[in-house]
Write a protein that holds these residues in place. Structure first.
Motif, mmCIF file in Angstrom:
data_model
loop_
_atom_site.group_PDB
_atom_site.id
_atom_site.type_symbol
_atom_site.label_atom_id
_atom_site.label_comp_id
_atom_site.label_asym_id
_atom_site.label_seq_id
_atom_site.Cartn_x
_atom_site.Cartn_y
_atom_site.Cartn_z
ATOM 1 N N SER A 69 0.786 -0.850 0.015
ATOM 2 C CA SER A 69 -0.306 -0.014 0.225
ATOM 3 C C SER A 69 0.666 1.035 0.004
ATOM 4 C CB SER A 69 -0.768 -0.262 0.980
ATOM 5 O OG SER A 69 -1.579 -0.790 1.014
ATOM 6 N N VAL A 70 0.529 2.697 -0.933
ATOM 7 C CA VAL A 70 1.573 3.061 -1.278
ATOM 8 C C VAL A 70 0.830 4.736 -0.731
ATOM 9 C CG1 VAL A 70 2.842 5.046 -2.255
ATOM 10 C CG2 VAL A 70 2.851 2.169 -3.047
ATOM 11 N N ALA A 71 1.042 5.178 -0.429
ATOM 12 C CA ALA A 71 0.572 6.945 0.352
ATOM 13 C C ALA A 71 0.662 7.899 -0.214
ATOM 14 C CB ALA A 71 0.308 7.292 1.543
ATOM 15 N N ASP A 72 -0.171 8.798 -1.445
ATOM 16 C CA ASP A 72 -0.007 9.322 -2.373
ATOM 17 C C ASP A 72 0.207 10.194 -1.195
ATOM 18 O OD1 ASP A 72 -2.568 10.336 -1.546
ATOM 19 O OD2 ASP A 72 -3.348 9.747 -3.388
ATOM 20 N N SER A 73 0.395 12.053 -1.844
ATOM 21 C CA SER A 73 0.164 13.340 -1.283
ATOM 22 C C SER A 73 -0.840 13.609 -0.230
ATOM 23 C CB SER A 73 1.399 14.593 -1.756
ATOM 24 O OG SER A 73 2.559 13.731 -2.209
ATOM 25 N N ASP A 74 -1.596 12.934 -1.215
ATOM 26 C CA ASP A 74 -3.125 13.586 -0.266
ATOM 27 C C ASP A 74 -3.827 12.776 0.526
ATOM 28 O OD1 ASP A 74 -3.376 15.730 -1.740
ATOM 29 O OD2 ASP A 74 -4.796 15.031 -3.158
ATOM 30 N N GLY A 75 -2.302 11.152 1.267
ATOM 31 C CA GLY A 75 -2.757 11.088 1.841
ATOM 32 C C GLY A 75 -3.969 9.455 1.140
ATOM 33 N N GLY A 76 -3.925 9.402 -0.036
ATOM 34 C CA GLY A 76 -5.259 7.905 0.024
ATOM 35 C C GLY A 76 -3.965 7.496 -0.453
ATOM 36 N N LEU A 77 -4.894 5.884 0.021
ATOM 37 C CA LEU A 77 -3.782 4.253 -0.145
ATOM 38 C C LEU A 77 -4.004 3.769 -1.695
ATOM 39 C CD1 LEU A 77 -3.971 3.423 3.113
ATOM 40 C CD2 LEU A 77 -1.636 4.248 2.833
ATOM 41 N N HIS A 78 -2.925 3.312 -2.048
ATOM 42 C CA HIS A 78 -3.049 3.199 -3.873
ATOM 43 C C HIS A 78 -2.145 1.766 -3.754
ATOM 44 C CE1 HIS A 78 -5.289 6.394 -4.531
ATOM 45 N NE2 HIS A 78 -4.275 7.346 -4.268
ATOM 46 N N GLU A 79 -2.448 0.424 -3.909
ATOM 47 C CA GLU A 79 -2.162 -0.520 -4.218
ATOM 48 C C GLU A 79 -0.982 -0.375 -5.420
ATOM 49 O OE1 GLU A 79 -4.600 -3.999 -3.939
ATOM 50 O OE2 GLU A 79 -4.713 -3.970 -1.266
ATOM 51 N N VAL A 80 0.476 -1.672 -5.188
ATOM 52 C CA VAL A 80 1.353 -1.543 -6.118
ATOM 53 C C VAL A 80 1.633 -2.822 -6.537
ATOM 54 C CG1 VAL A 80 1.621 1.049 -6.285
ATOM 55 C CG2 VAL A 80 3.613 -0.011 -5.445
ATOM 56 N N PHE A 93 -5.709 7.573 -14.571
ATOM 57 C CA PHE A 93 -4.602 6.325 -15.637
ATOM 58 C C PHE A 93 -4.553 5.200 -14.630
ATOM 59 C CE2 PHE A 93 -3.611 10.936 -17.300
ATOM 60 C CZ PHE A 93 -4.197 10.311 -18.461
ATOM 61 N N SER A 94 -4.730 5.040 -13.247
ATOM 62 C CA SER A 94 -4.696 4.505 -12.197
ATOM 63 C C SER A 94 -3.042 4.371 -12.436
ATOM 64 C CB SER A 94 -5.168 3.297 -12.591
ATOM 65 O OG SER A 94 -6.725 2.833 -12.912
ATOM 66 N N ALA A 95 -1.891 5.403 -12.049
ATOM 67 C CA ALA A 95 -0.675 5.848 -11.890
ATOM 68 C C ALA A 95 -0.190 6.643 -11.040
ATOM 69 C CB ALA A 95 -0.275 5.356 -13.743
ATOM 70 N N PHE A 96 0.412 6.742 -10.818
ATOM 71 C CA PHE A 96 1.691 7.559 -9.964
ATOM 72 C C PHE A 96 2.461 8.656 -11.029
ATOM 73 C CE2 PHE A 96 0.841 4.610 -6.516
ATOM 74 C CZ PHE A 96 0.299 5.314 -5.153
ATOM 75 N N TYR A 97 2.020 10.052 -10.166
ATOM 76 C CA TYR A 97 3.607 10.837 -10.849
ATOM 77 C C TYR A 97 4.226 10.873 -9.763
ATOM 78 C CZ TYR A 97 5.467 15.187 -12.559
ATOM 79 O OH TYR A 97 6.181 16.505 -12.996
ATOM 80 N N LEU A 98 5.759 10.717 -9.889
ATOM 81 C CA LEU A 98 6.782 11.826 -9.065
ATOM 82 C C LEU A 98 7.009 12.538 -8.858
ATOM 83 C CD1 LEU A 98 8.543 11.074 -6.668
ATOM 84 C CD2 LEU A 98 10.251 9.960 -8.174
#
Length: 169
Positions: free
Chosen positions: A56-67, A97-102
């Motif tokens: 589980s990866v947290a984005d900057s807004d605190g949302g959790l997403h699985e990778v 996009f179901s994707a992260f952006y660093l």
């Protein structure tokens, strides 16, 4: 009969030893992660490759997403937790996009660097996002801002001027 039992036990123990060594080796796979700012190394870490699975990866807004736990992104996040030389300061998740952006990494010395982060694995660009590239162990992953091979101006202390590596023939 006694000798047969002893031979059996030796083979059995040797087999257990060999298989346990292979299991330790498989679990001990490493990835070398190098963070660069315009060709200058910020940090280099050997990271243990996580077990196969989901993280589980947290984005900057605190949302959790699985990778995938062995994705470049998850390995970078694990490296972030063990390094004082850099910190992921902005990681955006795009649900469309179901994707992260660093977006940004805060580095020692250069401060926060945003919107020009790229990566390669063993010198090759995978052509997909960090959250989609899955590692198997033994790779060298370069996460770089700007140009991965850029050279900054280097002072020539004997002459007292600066020259660029591209100026040298």
């Amino acid at each position: 009969m006694k000798k047969s039992i002893q031979n059996f036990l030796r083979v059995f123990l040797l087999t257990i030893f060999v298989f346990s060594c292979e299991a330790v080796y498989a679990e001990g796979e490493q990835v070398n992660l190098v963070i660069k700012n315009n060709g200058i190394e910020v940090d280099s870490l050997d990271i243990a490759l996580p077990a196969e699975g989901v993280a589980s990866v947290a984005d900057s807004d605190g949302g959790l997403h699985e990778v995938d736990s062995r994705s470049v992104l998850n390995v970078l996040i694990e490296a972030d937790q063990g390094s004082s030389a850099f910190r992921i300061s902005s990681l955006i998740y795009y649900s469309s996009f179901s994707a992260f952006y660093l977006k940004c990494i805060d580095t020692t010395g250069a401060g926060e660097l945003c919107d020009d982060w790229q990566y390669n694995i063993d010198g090759d660009s995978p052509g997909e996002g960090m959250d989609q590239s899955i590692l198997s162990g033994g790779e060298v992953v370069n996460i770089f801002f700007g140009d991965a091979e850029a050279e900054e101006d280097i002072p020539d202390e004997e002459v007292g001027f600066y020259f660029s590596a591209t100026d040298v023939v």
